[in-house]
Design a protein around this motif. Structure first.
Motif, short mmCIF file in Angstrom:
data_model
loop_
_atom_site.label_atom_id
_atom_site.label_comp_id
_atom_site.label_asym_id
_atom_site.label_seq_id
_atom_site.Cartn_x
_atom_site.Cartn_y
_atom_site.Cartn_z
N SER A 1 0.82 -1.21 0.00
CA SER A 1 0.00 0.00 0.00
C SER A 1 0.85 1.26 0.00
N VAL A 2 1.87 1.30 0.82
CA VAL A 2 2.67 2.52 0.93
C VAL A 2 3.45 2.77 -0.36
N TYR B 1 1.54 7.12 -6.36
CA TYR B 1 0.45 8.05 -6.63
C TYR B 1 0.92 9.50 -6.52
N TYR B 2 1.61 9.83 -5.43
CA TYR B 2 2.06 11.21 -5.25
C TYR B 2 3.11 11.59 -6.29
N SER C 1 3.75 14.10 0.44
CA SER C 1 2.40 14.44 -0.01
C SER C 1 2.11 15.92 0.25
N TYR C 2 2.65 16.45 1.33
CA TYR C 2 2.52 17.88 1.64
C TYR C 2 3.13 18.72 0.50
N PHE D 1 -7.12 2.39 -4.07
CA PHE D 1 -7.81 3.41 -4.85
C PHE D 1 -7.02 3.82 -6.10
N THR D 2 -5.71 3.61 -6.12
CA THR D 2 -4.92 3.99 -7.28
C THR D 2 -4.98 2.94 -8.40
N ASP D 3 -5.56 1.78 -8.14
CA ASP D 3 -5.63 0.73 -9.16
C ASP D 3 -6.42 1.17 -10.40
#
Length: 183
Positions: A7-8, A14-15, A134-135, A179-181
């Motif tokens: 997941s991480v 994603y970011y 992410s920030y 969710f990124t799938d």
């Protein structure tokens, strides 16, 4: 915990993709634009993130995450000479991160590592950096939106499209997925 690692990595990917997609939309000069004196341009934020990534993830299991060779204050001086160089360094920083965390196993997650002599479990260190990156990617995306001045193409659910997006999601069978799938 094995699902945590999977997941991480997807979260970091994603970011990175949000940053990639934002950077791709601009000229080198636009990436260097500072909106007010002493603010950070996209270029400067990238330089800071790369410096942080290289310092934190190089030999992170055996060396302090704040390397002696890092000069953090210089990360806030825009010295990139081209968009190609900026992108090359951006990718090198992310590659350093992925090279460090991809081979980890569940047994590694409770190991203690150090950042500025402060002990962290590997899990805590990963979470710390995920929040940090992410920030800054959020800042990059926001600056990109300002640069486009109303011509921004949303990188997530566009305003006014939540119902359409939810209808699509709820039309699918329930199931475990990241969710990124679907991106």
């Amino acid at each position: 915990m094995e699902s945590y690692l999977t997941s991480v990595i997807k979260q970091f990917e994603y970011y990175k993709s949000l940053g990639d997609r934002t950077i791709a939309n601009f000229t080198f000069e636009e990436l260097q634009k500072e909106f007010v004196k002493d603010s950070n341009s996209i270029s400067i934020i990238v330089k800071h993130m790369v410096g942080n990534m290289l310092s934190r993830w190089t030999n992170f299991l055996t060396e302090d995450g704040e390397k002696e060779w890092r000069h953090r204050d210089l990360e806030f001086e825009d010295t990139y000479t081209s968009k190609g160089t900026l992108i090359k360094h951006w990718n090198e920083g992310w590659q350093c991160l992925f090279d460090a965390i991809t081979p980890l196993s569940e047994d590694d997650l409770e190991r203690i590592i150090y950042i500025r002599n402060q002990g962290h479990t590997v899990t805590e260190a990963i979470n710390r950096q995920l929040a940090h990156y992410s920030y800054h990617v959020g800042q990059i995306v926001f600056l990109g939106k300002l640069l486009k001045d109303g011509n921004w193409i949303s990188l997530s659910i566009p305003k006014g499209d939540s119902s359409k997006y939810n209808k699509d999601k709820f039309s699918k069978e329930k199931g475990r997925r990241h969710f990124t799938d679907d991106l």
